[in-house]
Design a protein around this motif. Structure first.
Motif, short mmCIF file in Angstrom:
data_model
loop_
_atom_site.label_atom_id
_atom_site.label_comp_id
_atom_site.label_asym_id
_atom_site.label_seq_id
_atom_site.Cartn_x
_atom_site.Cartn_y
_atom_site.Cartn_z
N TYR A 130 -49.54 1.22 13.61
CA TYR A 130 -50.53 2.29 13.54
C TYR A 130 -51.83 1.80 14.15
N PHE A 131 -52.37 2.61 15.04
CA PHE A 131 -53.63 2.30 15.68
C PHE A 131 -54.54 3.51 15.53
N LEU A 132 -55.69 3.30 14.90
CA LEU A 132 -56.60 4.40 14.59
C LEU A 132 -57.01 5.17 15.85
N HIS A 133 -57.27 4.45 16.92
CA HIS A 133 -57.72 5.08 18.15
C HIS A 133 -56.66 5.03 19.25
N GLY A 134 -55.39 4.98 18.85
CA GLY A 134 -54.29 4.97 19.82
C GLY A 134 -53.86 3.55 20.17
N ARG A 135 -52.63 3.43 20.60
CA ARG A 135 -52.08 2.12 20.95
C ARG A 135 -52.70 1.62 22.25
N PRO A 136 -53.19 0.38 22.27
CA PRO A 136 -53.75 -0.17 23.51
C PRO A 136 -52.68 -0.27 24.59
N PRO A 137 -53.03 -0.06 25.83
CA PRO A 137 -52.03 -0.13 26.90
C PRO A 137 -51.59 -1.56 27.16
N ALA A 138 -50.34 -1.70 27.61
CA ALA A 138 -49.84 -3.01 27.99
C ALA A 138 -50.61 -3.52 29.21
N LYS A 139 -50.57 -4.83 29.40
CA LYS A 139 -51.35 -5.43 30.47
C LYS A 139 -50.94 -4.90 31.84
N GLU A 140 -49.62 -4.79 32.08
CA GLU A 140 -49.14 -4.32 33.39
C GLU A 140 -49.54 -2.87 33.63
N LEU A 141 -49.40 -2.03 32.59
CA LEU A 141 -49.76 -0.62 32.72
C LEU A 141 -51.26 -0.47 32.97
N LYS A 142 -52.04 -1.27 32.27
CA LYS A 142 -53.49 -1.21 32.44
C LYS A 142 -53.90 -1.62 33.86
N GLU A 143 -53.29 -2.67 34.35
CA GLU A 143 -53.62 -3.14 35.70
C GLU A 143 -53.20 -2.12 36.75
N GLN A 144 -52.04 -1.51 36.54
CA GLN A 144 -51.57 -0.49 37.49
C GLN A 144 -52.51 0.71 37.54
N CYS A 145 -52.97 1.14 36.36
CA CYS A 145 -53.88 2.29 36.30
C CYS A 145 -55.23 1.95 36.94
N ILE A 146 -55.73 0.77 36.66
CA ILE A 146 -57.02 0.36 37.25
C ILE A 146 -56.92 0.31 38.76
N SER A 147 -55.77 -0.15 39.27
CA SER A 147 -55.57 -0.19 40.72
C SER A 147 -55.64 1.21 41.33
N MET A 148 -55.01 2.21 40.66
CA MET A 148 -55.06 3.58 41.15
C MET A 148 -56.48 4.14 41.07
N VAL A 149 -57.18 3.81 40.00
CA VAL A 149 -58.55 4.29 39.85
C VAL A 149 -59.45 3.71 40.94
N ASP A 150 -59.27 2.42 41.21
CA ASP A 150 -60.06 1.78 42.27
C ASP A 150 -59.80 2.44 43.62
N HIS A 151 -58.56 2.82 43.85
CA HIS A 151 -58.23 3.48 45.11
C HIS A 151 -58.94 4.83 45.23
N PHE A 152 -58.97 5.60 44.15
CA PHE A 152 -59.61 6.92 44.19
C PHE A 152 -61.12 6.80 44.33
N PHE A 153 -61.70 5.81 43.68
CA PHE A 153 -63.15 5.69 43.70
C PHE A 153 -63.66 4.86 44.88
N SER A 154 -62.75 4.33 45.70
CA SER A 154 -63.19 3.50 46.82
C SER A 154 -64.05 4.26 47.82
N ASN A 155 -63.78 5.56 47.97
CA ASN A 155 -64.57 6.39 48.89
C ASN A 155 -65.71 7.11 48.20
N PHE A 156 -65.83 6.91 46.88
CA PHE A 156 -66.88 7.58 46.11
C PHE A 156 -67.58 6.51 45.25
#
Length: 543
Positions: A130-156
């Protein structure tokens, strides 16, 4: 030193093999059992034995291993009497297959005591679930998401504006793009008009939104802060975006009045609420509190319908909640009954519904607010929202919300059961109406037997809501009691309705009604256009 030990009286039946003496053969002991008894009694009287037994008992009670070498300081596992020169010779070594060899190998290596069979309990570490504010993401999932976010924000570098946010909502968050304005506001609480990379990561990744299921994500995006439910107004940003961008509603964008009817329903009413949302709360908010919980959202089919919005350009093919044709049918029916167009319906208006299909008694029950408390602030009148609940219940009596609606109407005393007297009260008016149109009347006893056969209640003299929900013919029971037109169609087994049901069994009664009614309204509109001589003149209703 003497010591009283429970079980000493059982020495008469002592098995010499149980002594497990490595240097003494059990053969002579078996031949002279009194020798074994004397040896055992002597061993029990030793001080070291008392200490040993006490340690074993404490160990058994506390389930904690005890260091016997410290407690028993005799140095050898046997008293010295067993190691004297007068001990019998050792017996030949047992072969591996002999029973004695098997017994010795099976016993614990340190101390052959029955108390050792008590195993120490294993303490397993239970992972956090049980996690009060939701389960923290796994390291691989977190890194994958950050990579996609960096790609979207690279031009902004400075951040994204709301009109640039739709793609990241759909591709990174995997959510319907029409939620982008609501999601944007969550990440921009100060209304700066820009969402930066850090703001996105803080809300979506650090806030553990990434690991939530889709229903929980949408729930948290739409609800107000510190509010544990969704209100009708919380869906407003979603519908505003839907109207502004969905290709299936492009024809509405040039006519602001039509938009108000679709989203705000009737803009001049004091409590604006969306027509689409009335349908959502009718089917999903089963508690009827006006507060949609996460549990109710997960149990409904709203999320699947929202996901279709990005996939289907024809809004009318999304028949759950969002179909414009369904809205058109509801509003036109309301407009037809509202003779003075004050946006309210009274008893005299509602009795005309469906070509005077309803009885006066059931209309009285509706206006007594037995099935649902009106949102109308005008006494004795029904608002548009109240009418939406009524028409959905009337035209689809196979759904559970409809069964609950009409059950409350028929249950006159509110005791949770429908009795034969209550059935007779409503059928009396139906019988009178049948006689007035020279229709062959049906005796009440025959009707009662027919209803009991259709429902098959647990108790013959009363029908509960659970009985109705367990029968596929429950809707016909209500038609028998207060809708003459549908009762006659059921009795004659209308072939048109039967064929329509067989063509597409996945459609509900409401879906089939909306199809028929939209065709009728379209044909009437075409005839009116021809009679007016111009398609440019305004029509009634005003769209």
């Amino acid at each position: 030193m003497k010591m009283d030990i429970v079980g000493v009286e059982d020495v008469q039946i002592l098995d010499p093999d149980l002594l497990q003496l490595p240097c003494v053969s059990p053969s002579p002991l078996k031949a002279s059992s009194h020798i074994a008894d004397e040896l055992f009694s002597h061993w029990l009287s030793l001080p070291e034995t008392a200490t040993l037994v006490k340690c074993l008992i404490d160990e058994a009670k506390s389930a904690t291993p005890t260091n016997l070498s410290k407690s028993y300081s005799g140095g050898n596992a046997l008293p010295s009497v067993f190691l004297s020169n007068g001990t019998p010779p050792l017996s030949p070594r047992s072969s591996p297959g002999s029973p004695r060899f098997s017994r010795q190998r099976a016993s614990p290596p340190s101390l052959r005591s029955p108390l050792r069979s008590l195993k120490e309990p294993k303490h397993e570490l239970i992972p956090q679930f049980y996690f009060l504010h939701g389960r923290p993401p796994a390291k691989e999932l977190k890194e994958q998401c950050i990579s996609m976010v960096d790609h979207f924000f690279s031009n902004f570098i400075d951040g994204l504006h709301v009109d640039e946010f739709k793609s990241i909502t759909k591709e990174v968050c995997k959510l319907p793009s029409y939620l982008s304005p609501a999601l944007f506001r969550k990440m921009d609480p100060e209304s700066s008009g820009i969402v930066t990379r850090d703001a996105f990561i803080k809300y979506w990744i650090d806030g553990n939104m990434l690991t939530m299921d889709t229903a929980s994500q949408i729930y948290n995006i739409l609800r107000q802060q510190d509010c544990m439910y969704l209100r009708q107004a919380d869906f407003k940003p979603l519908l505003d975006e839907l109207l502004a961008t969905h290709p299936g509603l492009q024809f509405l964008r040039t006519t602001s009045e039509f938009q108000e009817r679709y989203v705000l329903t009737l803009s001049f009413i004091d409590y604006p609420a969306e027509t689409v949302i009335y349908r959502i709360f009718y089917y999903i908010n089963r508690s009827r509190t006006g507060c949609l919980t996460l549990r109710e959202l997960k149990r409904g089919n709203l999320i699947a319908a929202m996901q279709q919005l990005d996939e289907e350009d024809d809004i009318n093919k999304i028949i759950r909640y969002f179909s414009y044709e369904h809205f058109y049918v509801i509003y036109c029916r309301f407009w037809e009954l509202d003779g003075d167009h004050d946006c309210y319906i009274d008893k005299d208006n509602l009795i005309k519904y469906g070509n005077h299909a309803l009885t006066y008694r059931i209309v009285d029950r509706i206006f007594s607010q037995a099935p649902r408390k009106f949102t109308s602030k005008v006494e004795g009148k029904m608002s548009y929202e109240d009418f939406v609940y009524f028409i959905l219940a009337e035209e689809d009596k196979s759904s559970e919300p409809s069964l609950e609606y009409w059950f409350k109407c028929i249950d006159l005393d509110g005791n949770g059961v429908i009795t034969p007297n209550e059935i007779q009260f409503f059928f009396e008016e139906q019988l009178h109406r049948m006689e007035s149109i020279t229709q062959e009347p049906v005796h009440f006893n025959d009707i009662l037997c027919q209803i009991i056969d259709m429902i098959k209640p647990e108790e013959e003299n009363c029908i509960t809501l659970q009985d109705l929900k367990g029968s596929k013919l429950s809707g016909n029971v209500f038609n028998i009691l207060f809708n003459l037109n549908k009762f006659m169609a059921f009795e004659t087994r209308d072939p048109f309705l039967i064929r329509q049901e067989r063509e597409d069994p996945s459609l509900t009664e409401w879906d089939r009604f909306a199809q028929r009614e939209y065709v009728r309204l379209s044909m009437e509109e075409d005839v009116e256009e021809v009679s007016n001589g111009s398609a440019d003149e305004p029509l009634e209703p005003p769209f």
